[in-house]
Design a protein around this motif. Structure first.
Motif, short mmCIF file in Angstrom:
data_model
loop_
_atom_site.label_atom_id
_atom_site.label_comp_id
_atom_site.label_asym_id
_atom_site.label_seq_id
_atom_site.Cartn_x
_atom_site.Cartn_y
_atom_site.Cartn_z
N LEU A 138 0.84 -1.21 0.00
CA LEU A 138 0.00 0.00 0.00
C LEU A 138 0.87 1.25 0.00
CD1 LEU A 138 -2.62 1.67 0.37
CD2 LEU A 138 -2.45 1.17 2.83
N THR A 139 1.91 1.26 0.81
CA THR A 139 2.81 2.41 0.87
C THR A 139 3.48 2.64 -0.48
OG1 THR A 139 3.16 1.99 3.22
CG2 THR A 139 4.78 3.41 2.11
N TYR A 140 3.88 1.56 -1.13
CA TYR A 140 4.47 1.67 -2.47
C TYR A 140 3.45 2.25 -3.46
CZ TYR A 140 5.93 0.19 -7.10
OH TYR A 140 6.23 0.18 -8.44
N VAL A 141 2.23 1.75 -3.43
CA VAL A 141 1.18 2.27 -4.34
C VAL A 141 0.94 3.75 -4.07
CG1 VAL A 141 -1.29 2.13 -4.90
CG2 VAL A 141 0.07 0.04 -4.76
N TRP A 142 0.81 4.11 -2.81
CA TRP A 142 0.56 5.51 -2.47
C TRP A 142 1.75 6.40 -2.81
CZ3 TRP A 142 -2.37 5.29 2.85
CH2 TRP A 142 -3.72 5.03 2.60
N SER A 143 2.95 5.84 -2.82
CA SER A 143 4.12 6.66 -3.19
C SER A 143 4.03 7.12 -4.64
CB SER A 143 5.41 5.88 -2.96
OG SER A 143 5.59 4.87 -3.93
N GLN A 144 3.28 6.41 -5.44
CA GLN A 144 3.09 6.79 -6.85
C GLN A 144 1.95 7.80 -7.02
OE1 GLN A 144 3.40 3.23 -9.57
NE2 GLN A 144 3.42 2.20 -7.57
N VAL A 145 1.17 8.00 -5.96
CA VAL A 145 0.05 8.93 -5.99
C VAL A 145 0.40 10.22 -5.26
CG1 VAL A 145 -2.36 9.28 -5.28
CG2 VAL A 145 -1.63 7.04 -6.13
N ASP A 146 0.93 10.09 -4.04
CA ASP A 146 1.24 11.25 -3.21
C ASP A 146 2.35 10.86 -2.23
OD1 ASP A 146 0.27 14.02 -2.13
OD2 ASP A 146 0.42 12.74 -0.35
N SER A 147 3.48 11.48 -2.36
CA SER A 147 4.63 11.09 -1.52
C SER A 147 4.40 11.37 -0.04
CB SER A 147 5.90 11.80 -2.00
OG SER A 147 5.78 13.20 -1.85
N VAL A 148 3.65 12.41 0.29
CA VAL A 148 3.38 12.70 1.70
C VAL A 148 2.54 11.57 2.32
CG1 VAL A 148 2.25 14.29 3.31
CG2 VAL A 148 3.63 15.19 1.43
N ALA A 149 1.55 11.10 1.58
CA ALA A 149 0.73 9.98 2.07
C ALA A 149 1.61 8.75 2.32
CB ALA A 149 -0.37 9.65 1.07
N ALA A 150 2.52 8.48 1.42
CA ALA A 150 3.42 7.34 1.60
C ALA A 150 4.31 7.53 2.82
CB ALA A 150 4.26 7.13 0.34
N TRP A 151 4.85 8.72 3.00
CA TRP A 151 5.72 8.98 4.15
C TRP A 151 4.95 8.89 5.46
CZ3 TRP A 151 10.62 8.33 4.40
CH2 TRP A 151 11.42 8.51 3.27
N CYS A 152 3.67 9.20 5.44
CA CYS A 152 2.85 9.07 6.65
C CYS A 152 2.72 7.61 7.08
CB CYS A 152 1.44 9.65 6.41
SG CYS A 152 1.37 11.44 6.42
N MET A 153 2.93 6.70 6.17
CA MET A 153 2.83 5.27 6.47
C MET A 153 4.13 4.69 7.03
SD MET A 153 -0.29 4.55 5.83
CE MET A 153 -0.44 2.78 5.60
N VAL A 154 5.23 5.39 6.90
CA VAL A 154 6.53 4.87 7.33
C VAL A 154 6.58 4.56 8.84
CG1 VAL A 154 9.01 5.39 7.49
CG2 VAL A 154 7.77 5.79 5.35
N PRO A 155 6.09 5.45 9.72
CA PRO A 155 6.09 5.07 11.14
C PRO A 155 5.25 3.82 11.42
CG PRO A 155 5.68 7.42 10.89
CD PRO A 155 5.62 6.82 9.51
N TYR A 156 4.14 3.69 10.72
CA TYR A 156 3.28 2.52 10.86
C TYR A 156 4.02 1.26 10.43
CZ TYR A 156 -0.98 -0.33 9.99
OH TYR A 156 -1.94 -1.30 9.96
N LEU A 157 4.73 1.32 9.32
CA LEU A 157 5.52 0.17 8.87
C LEU A 157 6.60 -0.19 9.88
CD1 LEU A 157 5.90 0.86 5.06
CD2 LEU A 157 4.81 -1.13 6.11
N GLY A 158 7.24 0.82 10.45
CA GLY A 158 8.24 0.56 11.48
C GLY A 158 7.64 -0.10 12.70
N TRP A 159 6.50 0.40 13.14
CA TRP A 159 5.84 -0.18 14.30
C TRP A 159 5.35 -1.59 13.99
CZ3 TRP A 159 5.83 1.11 19.26
CH2 TRP A 159 4.93 0.48 20.11
N LEU A 160 4.84 -1.81 12.79
CA LEU A 160 4.41 -3.17 12.41
C LEU A 160 5.57 -4.15 12.43
CD1 LEU A 160 1.86 -2.67 9.47
CD2 LEU A 160 1.39 -3.49 11.79
N SER A 161 6.73 -3.70 12.00
CA SER A 161 7.91 -4.56 12.04
C SER A 161 8.23 -4.94 13.49
CB SER A 161 9.12 -3.86 11.42
OG SER A 161 8.86 -3.57 10.07
N PHE A 162 8.19 -3.96 14.37
CA PHE A 162 8.46 -4.21 15.78
C PHE A 162 7.36 -5.09 16.39
CE2 PHE A 162 8.41 -2.63 20.29
CZ PHE A 162 9.59 -3.25 20.67
N ALA A 163 6.11 -4.83 16.05
CA ALA A 163 4.99 -5.62 16.56
C ALA A 163 5.06 -7.07 16.06
CB ALA A 163 3.66 -4.98 16.17
N THR A 164 5.55 -7.26 14.84
CA THR A 164 5.72 -8.61 14.31
C THR A 164 6.78 -9.36 15.14
OG1 THR A 164 5.09 -7.87 12.11
CG2 THR A 164 6.28 -9.96 12.25
#
Length: 188
Positions: A138-164
């Motif tokens: 999803l972050t990759y797809v959104w990076s092609q639409v709006d870079s700010v939206a994609a960057w907003c997902m980066v903390p979530y991806l980091g937390w998901l990695s830690f939660a995993t």
């Protein structure tokens, strides 16, 4: 590659409205958190063997509230930017992102009931691995639409990695069985 699937995607009006985009994931996350029972989750969290670097329980509420708000803002921003585009590929990616967002939100919301409610760490870990993959895409797809939206997902991806790491670590350290862990302290 996924596609836009209207029957499983949140309504357009949610993505178009900034308050709805932000408050929906926050409200659903809160609702799921309270439906599983914060006391039960805290007892189980305290009773199971934990991997190193586990955060204190009071970190999870503020962290998830912030991440839900960020993902909601990203959804709104991507939707409004993408649907206003004159490029048909951007519009298609925006709609694809809406479907992926809905899927990842569903996967996110079932983790806590799987782990704490049903006490199924194998299924919860499989869910969070799938969630991280869908969110990465999803972050990759959104990076092609709006870079700010994609960057907003980066903390979530980091937390998901830690939660995993935490989910798999707890499962492994407890022989993939946490069903009896909170039972010992439940009578208190």
């Amino acid at each position: 590659m996924t596609t836009y699937i209207p029957s499983i995607t949140l309504p357009d009006a949610i993505f178009a409205n900034p308050a709805a985009s932000i408050l929906l994931p926050v409200g659903l996350g809160l609702g799921v958190g309270y439906s599983v029972s914060p006391k039960l989750a805290k007892k189980t969290y305290s009773a199971v063997k934990q991997p190193p670097y586990k955060p204190p329980p009071q970190v999870f509420g503020p962290a998830w509230t912030t991440l839900y708000a960020l993902m909601g803002y990203a959804a709104h921003r991507s939707w409004t930017t993408g649907t206003a585009s004159l490029n048909p590929t951007t519009v298609q990616l925006t709609k694809q992102g809406a479907t992926l967002f809905t899927i990842q939100l569903g996967l996110n919301l079932i983790w806590m009931p799987l782990f704490f409610g049903l006490q199924r760490p194998i299924e919860a870990t499989a869910d969070i691995v799938l969630l991280a993959g869908v969110t990465g895409y999803l972050t990759y797809v959104w990076s092609q639409v709006d870079s700010v939206a994609a960057w907003c997902m980066v903390p979530y991806l980091g937390w998901l990695s830690f939660a995993t790491y935490l989910s798999a670590g707890v499962g492994y350290l407890n022989d993939w069985n946490i069903a009896d862990k909170e039972r010992k302290t439940k009578s208190s």
